[in-house]
Design a protein around this motif. Structure first.
Motif, mmCIF file in Angstrom:
data_model
loop_
_atom_site.group_PDB
_atom_site.id
_atom_site.type_symbol
_atom_site.label_atom_id
_atom_site.label_comp_id
_atom_site.label_asym_id
_atom_site.label_seq_id
_atom_site.Cartn_x
_atom_site.Cartn_y
_atom_site.Cartn_z
ATOM 1 N N GLU A 3 -26.284 -19.792 -46.699
ATOM 2 C CA GLU A 3 -26.561 -19.927 -47.983
ATOM 3 C C GLU A 3 -25.532 -20.859 -48.654
ATOM 4 O O GLU A 3 -24.443 -21.110 -48.329
ATOM 5 N N GLU A 4 -25.886 -21.122 -49.917
ATOM 6 C CA GLU A 4 -25.166 -22.396 -50.728
ATOM 7 C C GLU A 4 -24.056 -21.268 -51.449
ATOM 8 O O GLU A 4 -24.428 -20.267 -52.086
ATOM 9 N N GLU A 5 -22.812 -21.564 -51.111
ATOM 10 C CA GLU A 5 -21.817 -20.832 -51.836
ATOM 11 C C GLU A 5 -21.568 -21.266 -52.902
ATOM 12 O O GLU A 5 -21.597 -22.445 -53.450
ATOM 13 N N LYS A 6 -21.384 -20.246 -54.046
ATOM 14 C CA LYS A 6 -21.129 -21.018 -55.428
ATOM 15 C C LYS A 6 -20.038 -20.261 -56.068
ATOM 16 O O LYS A 6 -19.692 -19.185 -55.842
ATOM 17 N N GLU A 7 -19.389 -21.070 -56.937
ATOM 18 C CA GLU A 7 -18.359 -20.794 -57.648
ATOM 19 C C GLU A 7 -18.987 -20.157 -58.944
ATOM 20 O O GLU A 7 -19.662 -20.769 -59.814
ATOM 21 N N ILE A 8 -18.479 -19.019 -59.647
ATOM 22 C CA ILE A 8 -19.040 -18.558 -60.923
ATOM 23 C C ILE A 8 -18.298 -19.155 -61.950
ATOM 24 O O ILE A 8 -18.875 -19.589 -62.888
ATOM 25 N N HIS B 5 -16.244 -15.889 -54.518
ATOM 26 C CA HIS B 5 -17.556 -16.533 -54.015
ATOM 27 C C HIS B 5 -18.471 -15.352 -53.612
ATOM 28 O O HIS B 5 -18.318 -14.460 -53.140
ATOM 29 N N TYR B 6 -19.872 -15.793 -54.264
ATOM 30 C CA TYR B 6 -20.889 -14.464 -53.881
ATOM 31 C C TYR B 6 -22.022 -15.288 -53.227
ATOM 32 O O TYR B 6 -22.259 -16.523 -53.673
ATOM 33 N N SER B 7 -22.705 -14.469 -52.458
ATOM 34 C CA SER B 7 -23.864 -15.116 -51.933
ATOM 35 C C SER B 7 -25.049 -15.090 -52.900
ATOM 36 O O SER B 7 -25.125 -14.063 -53.977
ATOM 37 N N LYS B 8 -26.291 -15.957 -52.986
ATOM 38 C CA LYS B 8 -27.135 -15.775 -53.926
ATOM 39 C C LYS B 8 -27.893 -14.368 -53.768
ATOM 40 O O LYS B 8 -27.931 -13.675 -55.143
ATOM 41 N N ARG B 11 -25.626 -12.141 -55.946
ATOM 42 C CA ARG B 11 -25.763 -12.316 -57.365
ATOM 43 C C ARG B 11 -27.206 -11.843 -58.082
ATOM 44 O O ARG B 11 -27.164 -11.021 -58.971
ATOM 45 N N ALA B 144 -19.759 -11.553 -61.369
ATOM 46 C CA ALA B 144 -21.053 -12.105 -61.081
ATOM 47 C C ALA B 144 -22.244 -11.521 -61.587
ATOM 48 O O ALA B 144 -23.653 -12.419 -61.445
#
Lengths: 555, 159
Positions: A3-8, B5-8, B11, B144
Motif C-alpha cells: 500500500e502507498e503509505e501516506k503522511e497525514i 502512517h496509516y494504510s489506505k 483511513r 486519520a
C-alpha cells in the motif's frame, strides 16, 4: 499488500506550489467532498419518510379539529364577589369547598405533612396555586355538629393556612337549611346533602332566589324531577348547575368532535361500567367518633314529608315494600346516617351514584337524551351488611331513535379496569383521560387505508393525549408515557381539578348570565335515565319512556 | 516531529465510522425537527440513578425544558452535519461526546433500574451510549479519521 503509505499531517510550508502540489490540492478538495453525497442520501431518505408519514396523517383525519378546546381563563381579580352558602359538609361537601378554595386548617396541615413525606405529592402546592374564584362563604349548614363546625373553620380559612394561621370572618352556621336559604347575605348555594334531600333543597333554594350548584343525582323520586325542572325553567335568572364535573374533561369534548364527524361510523353499542373493590367504594364509610343522638339532628335527616310520601307511594303501589327500611325511618342509626347510600330510603343506589357519571359522560359525548327503555338486573352479592341497594348491577338502555344500546355494568367487589367503549362500524373509541381510537378490521370507511397498511389493526390508530396542541399520530412511547400519567403535568405545568373547573363555570355563568354545561335539561335527562334504571331493577321488568307524555311507563 | 502512517484501508475505515456516526446523529436531529411539538419531557422524567432529580428538574421547569428541547433538536442535527462532512470535526466530536455522556448519565444501565422506555437490548453498566462515547473519543484521538474532510481542505488552504 503493497500500500502507498501516506503522511497525514503533511502541511508543508513551501513558498511556491509545484505542479505536483496543485494537482494534490485538487485531489484533496475532491476528497474533502466525498461525504457530501451522503447528505443527498439522507435528504432522499428523509423526504421519502416524511411523505409516508404525511399519507398517514392524511388518513388520521380525526387528529384535526375545527376548534380548539376552550382554553382556561383565570377569574378576573376584580370580579364581583359571590356569597356562598354550603349545605352539607360531609365527604363531597368538603371536596366542593376545596374546589372553591376553602379547607379546614387541619386539612391544610395534612397536605403540608404529605408533601413533606413525599416531595412528589403536589396536592398542597396545587391547592395553594388554585385560582381565587372570588367567592366568600357566608353561611354553612350541616346537621352533624362536628361537620358544621368544620365547615365554619373551612369557610373562615381564607388564606388557606394550617392550624394557628389567621382566619377571616367566620361564616354563620345554620342548624336548618331553610334558615340558611332565608339569609340575605347568601347569593348562591352549593348542595351536597344525601340524595333524598337533593331535589327538595334545590327547589327551596330556587324559591329563595339563590343560584344552585347541586350534587348528582339530581333527584331521589320521579315526581320531584318534573317539579324541579319546572321551577328552574321558570327562574332562568338563577343559574342551576348539576355536579357532573366530567363536563369539564377536555378529552370528552374531543371525543364529541370526533364522533360528530362520523369518524367511528355508525355507532351501535356503548359499554360503560364501575369496578370498585373496597368498603369505601361500597359506601361503607367510617362512623365519626363524636356522632350520637345529641350531635346529629335526626329529624331533619329523615327527609321532607312530601318526598317520603312520593317514595312510599311508589314503593307501595309497585309492591316493593321489601326494599323499604328495614329499620324504621324514625329510628336513630349511625350506620344509616353515615352510610345512607346503602338504603333506598335515602339513596338512589349504584344507578344514582355511579351510573349517572357514566351516563352523563356519554350524554355529553353522544347527546343521547333519555333512553326509550331500560332493563336492569343484579343483587346484593358481596356486601351482606343489611343494605337494600345492590352491589352488582347491570343496566341496559336502548336509545331507539338513535339505534344505540348503552350498557352499564357494575360491581363493587372487583376493581379490574374496564375502559368505556363507544363501538362504531368503522372504529372503537375508548374514553378516559386519554382517547384511543382503534380501527375495526371490517371497516368500510378505512378500507383503503387498511389495505395500504397505513392503518395498523393491532394498535390504536389515534390517541389523544391531553395538553398537546397538535395531535400528530403519536408514537408508542408517547402513548406509553401518557398511560402512566407522566404527560399530564406537561399540559401547562399545572393540572386542574375538574370539580374546581365545574364550580368555576357555574360562577362564571352567574356573573355573565350564561347557561352552564350541566343545567336543568341535562339534569332532567340524567335523573329520568337513572330512575328508569332503578325502577327496572326494583320491579324486575323493562321500563319505557313515553316521549310525548314525558312519562316512565311499564309498556 | 513524529509522523504517524496509516494504510489506505485504515483511513477509509475511520472515515466510514465517522460518517456513519454523523449520519446517526443527523437523523436523530432531523427526526425531532420534523416531529411537531417534540419534547424531551418524557425521556427526562424517566431518568434514574444519581442524577435523576437533576434531569427531572430540567423537565419540570418550562424554560429549561424549552432550552433542552432546542439543544437536542438542533445540536444533534449540527453535530451530525459536522461529522458527516468532516467540518469543524473536533467541535463535532466534543458535542457528540457531551450528548452521549448526558444520555448515559440520565439513563444509566444500573443493576435494578427499569425504564418505561423499553431498550432494545440487555445492558449492565455498559450500554451503547457509553460504547459510542468511547468510539467518538477514539476517532478524535486518531486524526486519520479526518483524512477525508472539509477540515483538511480548510485548514490547509488557510495556511
Amino acid at each position: 499488500m503493497k500500500e502507498e503509505e501516506k503522511e497525514i499531517n503533511n502541511q508543508k510550508e513551501d513558498k511556491t506550489p509545484s505542479a505536483k502540489e496543485v494537482s494534490q490540492g485538487r485531489r484533496d478538495a475532491l476528497k474533502a467532498m466525498v461525504s457530501v453525497p451522503v447528505l443527498g442520501a439522507m435528504a432522499y431518505g428523509v423526504y421519502r419518510k416524511r411523505k409516508a408519514e404525511s399519507t398517514l396523517r392524511d388518513a388520521a383525519e380525526m387528529s384535526r379539529f375545527r376548534t380548539d378546546v376552550v382554553p382556561y381563563s383565570p377569574p378576573s381579580p376584580d370580579a364581583e364577589v359571590i356569597r356562598i352558602g354550603i349545605i352539607g359538609f360531609g365527604i363531597r361537601g368538603t371536596q366542593l369547598a376545596q374546589g372553591l378554595g376553602f379547607a379546614t386548617p387541619e386539612y391544610v396541615d395534612g397536605l403540608i405533612q404529605q408533601s413533606k413525606i413525599n416531595p412528589e405529592n403536589t396536592r398542597y402546592q396545587d391547592f395553594m396555586e388554585q385560582d381565587d374564584l372570588r367567592v366568600m362563604i357566608t353561611a354553612v349548614c350541616d346537621i352533624f355538629d362536628t361537620y358544621g363546625e368544620e365547615a365554619v373553620l373551612a369557610g373562615a380559612n381564607i388564606h388557606r393556612e394550617g392550624v394557628g394561621g389567621t382566619l377571616g370572618p367566620k361564616p354563620r352556621r345554620y342548624r336548618h337549611y331553610k334558615e340558611l336559604l332565608a339569609a340575605p347575605d347568601v347569593d348562591a348555594v352549593v348542595i351536597a346533602s344525601p340524595d333524598h334531600w337533593h331535589g327538595t333543597m334545590a327547589m327551596d333554594a330556587l324559591r329563595a332566589g339563590k343560584h344552585v350548584y347541586l350534587e348528582k343525582p339530581m333527584t331521589w323520586t320521579v315526581p320531584e324531577t318534573y317539579e324541579l325542572r319546572a321551577l328552574a325553567r321558570s327562574n332562568p335568572q338563577l343559574v342551576f348547575q348539576l355536579g357532573h364535573q366530567n363536563r369539564q374533561i377536555e378529552a370528552y369534548e374531543r371525543a364529541r368532535q370526533i364522533i360528530e364527524r362520523g369518524l367511528l361510523g355508525k355507532i351501535s353499542l356503548v359499554e360503560t361500567g364501575t369496578n370498585r373493590n373496597d368498603p369505601n367504594g361500597a359506601w361503607v364509610y367510617p362512623i365519626h367518633k363524636d356522632a350520637n343522638q345529641k350531635t346529629i339532628d335526626w329529624e331533619q335527616f329523615e327527609g321532607n314529608p312530601d318526598r317520603i310520601k312520593e317514595y312510599m307511594d311508589y314503593m307501595t303501589s309497585a309492591g316493593l315494600l321489601k326494599y323499604v327500611g328495614p329499620e324504621s325511618r324514625e329510628k336513630f342509626s349511625l350506620e344509616r346516617f353515615f352510610r345512607w347510600r346503602c338504603w333506598w330510603d335515602y339513596s338512589t343506589g349504584l344507578s344514582g351514584d355511579l351510573l349517572t357519571h357514566e351516563y352523563d359522560a356519554m350524554n355529553q359525548i353522544l347527546r343521547l337524551g333519555i333512553p326509550s327503555s331500560a332493563s336492569s338486573s343484579g343483587g346484593v352479592y358481596f356486601f351482606k351488611d343489611g343494605r337494600t341497594v345492590p352491589d352488582v348491577l347491570q343496566t341496559v338502555f336502548e336509545f331507539g331513535d338513535k339505534e344505540i344500546t348503552m350498557l352499564y355494568s357494575a360491581t363493587l367487589a372487583n376493581q379490574f379496569s374496564r375502559s368505556r367503549k363507544i363501538m362504531g362500524h368503522d372504529a372503537t373509541m375508548e374514553v378516559g383521560n386519554t382517547l384511543k381510537v382503534t380501527v375495526d378490521p371490517q371497516s368500510e370507511q378505512y378500507r383503503r387505508q387498511i389495505d395500504q397498511g397505513v392503518v395498523k389493526l393491532d394498535e390504536p390508530f389515534y390517541t389523544y393525549l391531553p395538553g398537546q396542541s397538535v395531535d400528530a399520530v403519536s408514537t408508542a412511547t408517547e402513548r406509553y408515557f401518557a398511560e402512566r400519567g407522566l404527560l399530564y403535568s406537561f399540559i401547562s405545568g399545572k393540572r386542574y381539578n375538574t370539580t374546581f373547573l365545574h364550580l368555576k363555570e357555574w360562577l362564571d355563568c352567574i356573573r355573565n348570565g350564561k347557561q352552564p354545561s350541566c343545567g336543568i335539561d341535562q339534569g332532567f335527562e340524567e335523573a329520568i335515565t337513572a330512575h328508569m334504571g332503578t325502577r327496572a331493577y326494583l320491579e324486575g321488568r323493562t321500563m319505557y319512556w313515553d316521549k310525548d307524555k314525558e312519562e316512565i311507563t311499564r309498556e | 516531529m513524529q509522523s504517524i502512517h496509516y494504510s489506505k484501508l485504515q483511513r477509509y475505515a475511520l472515515f466510514i465510522l465517522r460518517v456513519l456516526i454523523g449520519w446517526y446523529f443527523l437523523y436523530e436531529g432531523l427526526a425531532k425537527v420534523f416531529t411537531p411539538n417534540w419534547s424531551a419531557f418524557g425521556y427526562l422524567m424517566d431518568s434514574k440513578g444519581l442524577f435523576a432529580s437533576f434531569f427531572a428538574r430540567l423537565a419540570e421547569n418550562p424554560a429549561w425544558l424549552e432550552a433542552v428541547n432546542w439543544i437536542n433538536i438542533w445540536g444533534l442535527t449540527i453535530v451530525g452535519l459536522m461529522l458527516v462532512l468532516g467540518l469543524f470535526t473536533n467541535i463535532g466530536y466534543i458535542g457528540a461526546m457531551i450528548f452521549l455522556l448526558l444520555y448515559y448519565l440520565s439513563h444509566p444501565p444500573l443493576l435494578f433500574a427499569e425504564y418505561i422506555l423499553p431498550s432494545e437490548g440487555s445492558y449492565l453498566w455498559v450500554d451503547k451510549n457509553l460504547i459510542l462515547l468511547v468510539t467518538v473519543a477514539v476517532l478524535m484521538l486518531f486524526p486519520a479519521s479526518r483524512a477525508i474532510s472539509f477540515d483538511s481542505l480548510l485548514f490547509r488552504k488557510s495556511r
